[in-house]
Structures are given as C-alpha cells and as structure tokens.
Design a protein around this motif. Sequence first.
Motif, PDB file in Angstrom:
ATOM      1  N   TYR A 191       0.872  -1.143  -0.127  1.00 23.32           N
ATOM      2  CA  TYR A 191       0.023   0.021   0.133  1.00 23.32           C
ATOM      3  C   TYR A 191       0.846   1.191   0.060  1.00 23.32           C
ATOM      4  O   TYR A 191       1.882   1.396   0.793  1.00 23.32           O
ATOM      5  CB  TYR A 191      -0.749   0.094   1.181  1.00 23.32           C
ATOM      6  N   ARG A 193       0.890   5.171   0.689  1.00 22.02           N
ATOM      7  CA  ARG A 193       0.262   5.911   1.640  1.00 22.02           C
ATOM      8  C   ARG A 193       0.359   7.564   0.969  1.00 22.02           C
ATOM      9  O   ARG A 193       1.683   7.745   0.885  1.00 22.02           O
ATOM     10  CB  ARG A 193       0.203   5.992   2.906  1.00 22.02           C
ATOM     11  N   GLN A 198      -5.068   8.395   6.427  1.00 19.19           N
ATOM     12  CA  GLN A 198      -5.360   7.912   7.992  1.00 19.19           C
ATOM     13  C   GLN A 198      -4.228   7.029   8.091  1.00 19.19           C
ATOM     14  O   GLN A 198      -3.912   6.141   7.099  1.00 19.19           O
ATOM     15  CB  GLN A 198      -6.587   7.277   8.387  1.00 19.19           C
ATOM     16  N   ARG A 200      -2.462   3.479   9.037  1.00 16.99           N
ATOM     17  CA  ARG A 200      -2.979   2.133   9.212  1.00 16.99           C
ATOM     18  C   ARG A 200      -1.929   1.402  10.083  1.00 16.99           C
ATOM     19  O   ARG A 200      -0.791   1.023   9.850  1.00 16.99           O
ATOM     20  CB  ARG A 200      -3.199   1.562   7.773  1.00 16.99           C
ATOM     21  N   ILE A 202      -1.593  -2.182  12.519  1.00 18.05           N
ATOM     22  CA  ILE A 202      -2.157  -3.340  12.539  1.00 18.05           C
ATOM     23  C   ILE A 202      -1.385  -3.932  13.852  1.00 18.05           C
ATOM     24  O   ILE A 202      -0.117  -3.904  14.095  1.00 18.05           O
ATOM     25  CB  ILE A 202      -1.610  -4.176  11.478  1.00 18.05           C
ATOM     26  N   ALA A 229      -5.196   8.055  13.179  1.00 18.51           N
ATOM     27  CA  ALA A 229      -4.928   6.816  12.868  1.00 18.51           C
ATOM     28  C   ALA A 229      -6.196   5.660  13.132  1.00 18.51           C
ATOM     29  O   ALA A 229      -6.968   6.015  13.680  1.00 18.51           O
ATOM     30  CB  ALA A 229      -3.929   6.322  13.984  1.00 18.51           C
ATOM     31  N   ARG A 230      -5.897   4.444  12.444  1.00 19.19           N
ATOM     32  CA  ARG A 230      -6.870   3.554  12.513  1.00 19.19           C
ATOM     33  C   ARG A 230      -6.258   2.310  12.865  1.00 19.19           C
ATOM     34  O   ARG A 230      -5.076   2.000  12.075  1.00 19.19           O
ATOM     35  CB  ARG A 230      -7.785   3.310  11.227  1.00 19.19           C
ATOM     36  N   THR A 232      -6.161  -2.006  13.126  1.00 20.20           N
ATOM     37  CA  THR A 232      -6.930  -3.419  12.689  1.00 20.20           C
ATOM     38  C   THR A 232      -6.307  -4.186  13.505  1.00 20.20           C
ATOM     39  O   THR A 232      -4.932  -4.521  13.711  1.00 20.20           O
ATOM     40  CB  THR A 232      -6.544  -3.505  11.284  1.00 20.20           C
ATOM     41  N   ASN A 250     -12.501   4.014  15.408  1.00 18.80           N
ATOM     42  CA  ASN A 250     -11.045   3.655  14.539  1.00 18.80           C
ATOM     43  C   ASN A 250     -10.505   2.590  14.965  1.00 18.80           C
ATOM     44  O   ASN A 250      -9.212   2.359  14.541  1.00 18.80           O
ATOM     45  CB  ASN A 250     -10.284   5.037  14.836  1.00 18.80           C
ATOM     46  N   SER A 268      -1.304  -3.947   3.276  1.00 25.84           N
ATOM     47  CA  SER A 268      -2.399  -2.607   3.285  1.00 25.84           C
ATOM     48  C   SER A 268      -1.991  -1.729   4.577  1.00 25.84           C
ATOM     49  O   SER A 268      -2.647  -0.885   4.818  1.00 25.84           O
ATOM     50  CB  SER A 268      -3.536  -2.944   3.234  1.00 25.84           C
ATOM     51  N   ALA A 269      -0.870  -2.124   5.777  1.00 22.48           N
ATOM     52  CA  ALA A 269      -0.752  -1.308   6.831  1.00 22.48           C
ATOM     53  C   ALA A 269       0.630  -0.550   6.499  1.00 22.48           C
ATOM     54  O   ALA A 269       1.441  -0.764   5.716  1.00 22.48           O
ATOM     55  CB  ALA A 269      -0.456  -2.401   8.167  1.00 22.48           C
ATOM     56  N   ASP A 270       0.592   0.318   7.640  1.00 28.47           N
ATOM     57  CA  ASP A 270       1.675   1.484   7.499  1.00 28.47           C
ATOM     58  C   ASP A 270       2.878   0.979   8.652  1.00 28.47           C
ATOM     59  O   ASP A 270       3.794   0.933   8.269  1.00 28.47           O
ATOM     60  CB  ASP A 270       1.129   2.557   7.757  1.00 28.47           C
TER      61      ASP A 270
END
Length: 368
Positions: A191, A193, A198, A200, A202, A229-230, A232, A250, A268-270
Amino acid sequence: MKKIIFIHIGHNGVIGGLPIIDNRNYDALCRGGMPVTRISTDNFPRMTFRDKLAMLCNSIFSKKKKLPIVQHISNIIDNEPEKYIVFFSHSTFGLETLQLSRLYPELKIVTFFHNIEINLAWRELKVGISLRNIKKLALIPLREYFSAKKTTLNVVLNSRDGNLLSKIYGKHDTLIFPTTLEDKYKASKKYQRTTDAQLRLIFVGTYFFGNTIGIKRFIREVMPNLENARLTIVGNGMQRLADVMPIPQNVELIGAVSDSRLSDLYHSADIAVLPVFHGGGMKTKTAEAMMYHLPIVGSEESFCGYELNGHEIGLISNDFEDWIQFINKITHDNDGIRKMGDAARRLYLERHETATVSSHIFSVIKDL
C-alpha cells in the motif's frame, strides 16, 4: 541416511506463532534432504484432563503400557531406532520422551521449546487465577522436566529461554534456532500512502493473555490520543474484545483469517504495533512485520531475541507516552516510514528468512 519423525500439537485451523513455527521447523528439516514423517496430535483421540493425569501416572510408574504416540512411533521405527531421529516440536511431549528413552536408549530425540512452559504458566497465574491455569500447572512441570532431561538435543528460540532451561531444569547444552519465516512479501502489493491519509496500524495475535492485556491497554490509553490513525486487530478470538470493553470507531476487530487474507492486511498496513508485555520465546508477529516491510512500535518483550537497533526500524519502549509521541510524529513523515520499513525488511532477510538460517539446525541434527 537417518529418517526423521516430526511430531507436533494439532493446530485446529489456528493462525499464530505456534503453527507458524511448527511449520517452519518441519520445512527446515525437509530442506536437508532426510526423509521426514509428520505426525499431528489431531490424529489421536482428544484427551480430557483426567485422561492426561492418568497418562502422567502411567508413564512415570509403569513401563509396560505405551502411550498412543509412542506406540505409533514404535510401529514406524520397527525395532531399528538407530536409523531414526524423533523431533518433538513442543516441550509438552515429555511423557512420550520418557517412554521412548526407556524403550530405545539408542534413539536420538530432539525437543523444540516454543517457550519455557512452566515459566509462562506461572506468569499467567499471577495475572489471574482460573481453573484452566491450575490444570496447566498440574500437568506441565513433570512433562516439561522429562522433555528437558531425557532429550538428546534441546532447541530454543533465544538465549533467554536457554538460560531459563538451565536455571529451572539444569539443562545447559541447547541449540538456538531463532524465529524465521518463509518470505511472503510482494513489493507490488504494498500500500502506497499519501501524507494526509489515515495512518493504518495493525496488531496480529490470538486471544491469549500475553496479547490481550497489552492490546486492551493500547486501545484505552493510546488510540484516543492519536491524531489520525486506524487500528486493525487480527487473530483467532480477537473479536471477543468487544465483549469485555468498548471498541472505538477507529478500531476494527477481525477474527481468524486465511493466510492470503492475513498477507493482504499486512501489505495494506503502515505500521505494526506490538504492545506485548507478557510471554516467552520470540514473538513471531515481530518477524512477520519486518518481513512485510513495516516499521514496528513495540515493547521490550516483543523484541526479545531479536538483535537490532530499535531506532532504525521504529520504537522500542514500555512507556505508552513514547508511543503516542512517536506515532503522531511519524503520521506526517511518509519518507521516515519508508526508511524504517526498508531497515526492517533488510534485517528480516539477513537474520530471519527461513532459507537463509535453516541449514544450521539441520547440520546439527543430521550429525546426532
């Protein structure tokens, strides 16, 4: 050429450190070219606590009745134990180890310690007393004792566990085989960014006290103080967090996922966050994050066994105030995220990629 019999605890579809390292151990042995027979406890009847206690007493005081796994191994080796190496991929196979050492003194046995179970059980009991914990403490000590004492070669993940093995069981000669993973990262899937997007985060882990204590604190103490931030959260049973605490908008809870879905989530994470303050061995999720080119913000426990400079790949701290400042600062620094991800990825390739490291353990085992 000797043959290897590889025995592991059944995984029951669980995705986590235990099955990942079991599969790593199996793959590492297969790479050496020796024939490997794989046996899972899933192939045997499930035992109750009473069954396990009876098995414990029988193994110690009776030399006649073979345990089911021992009987299965006996059928395979067919009175030629000198031609086989038995590899137990967990330290709770101590009763089987005891019986095999009595039946076949010349048989070579290897035991892999994911952690030092008795130490972990005591730490879990201190967190909270439960019937499950008490049952574990009734079964673990002697089982792990015989694993340590009756094995030809003990294998641990890091020097901390090697020292504990020596301190608790008086077993001084151990082989260190750190956490390694088969490379699943695809740069084309990563991913990309934009600066104002936002961030990401994890976290990956099963619903287990070593994971839940820290991640609940992270949700309560860190997430409300992050600018953009979000989070997962992925892992077996982790959706149960919603039953014990409020989950903010979030934060997304995801339960068990397939390997391919987990890979997509990592890509898909940062940043990976590892608020782990209890446990043993090495945290597989740390190596996973490095493999997937992610900076890591983690506790000292989450990096135990990893030789690295925390500032190069992220942050190592037990203070959540440090985490808040670091994450908010890096939110606006895509170049910094990329550089730390590069450093994490390099470290993985150098020290924690299975193909790079596995030849060492095989070279030791084949000479037993």
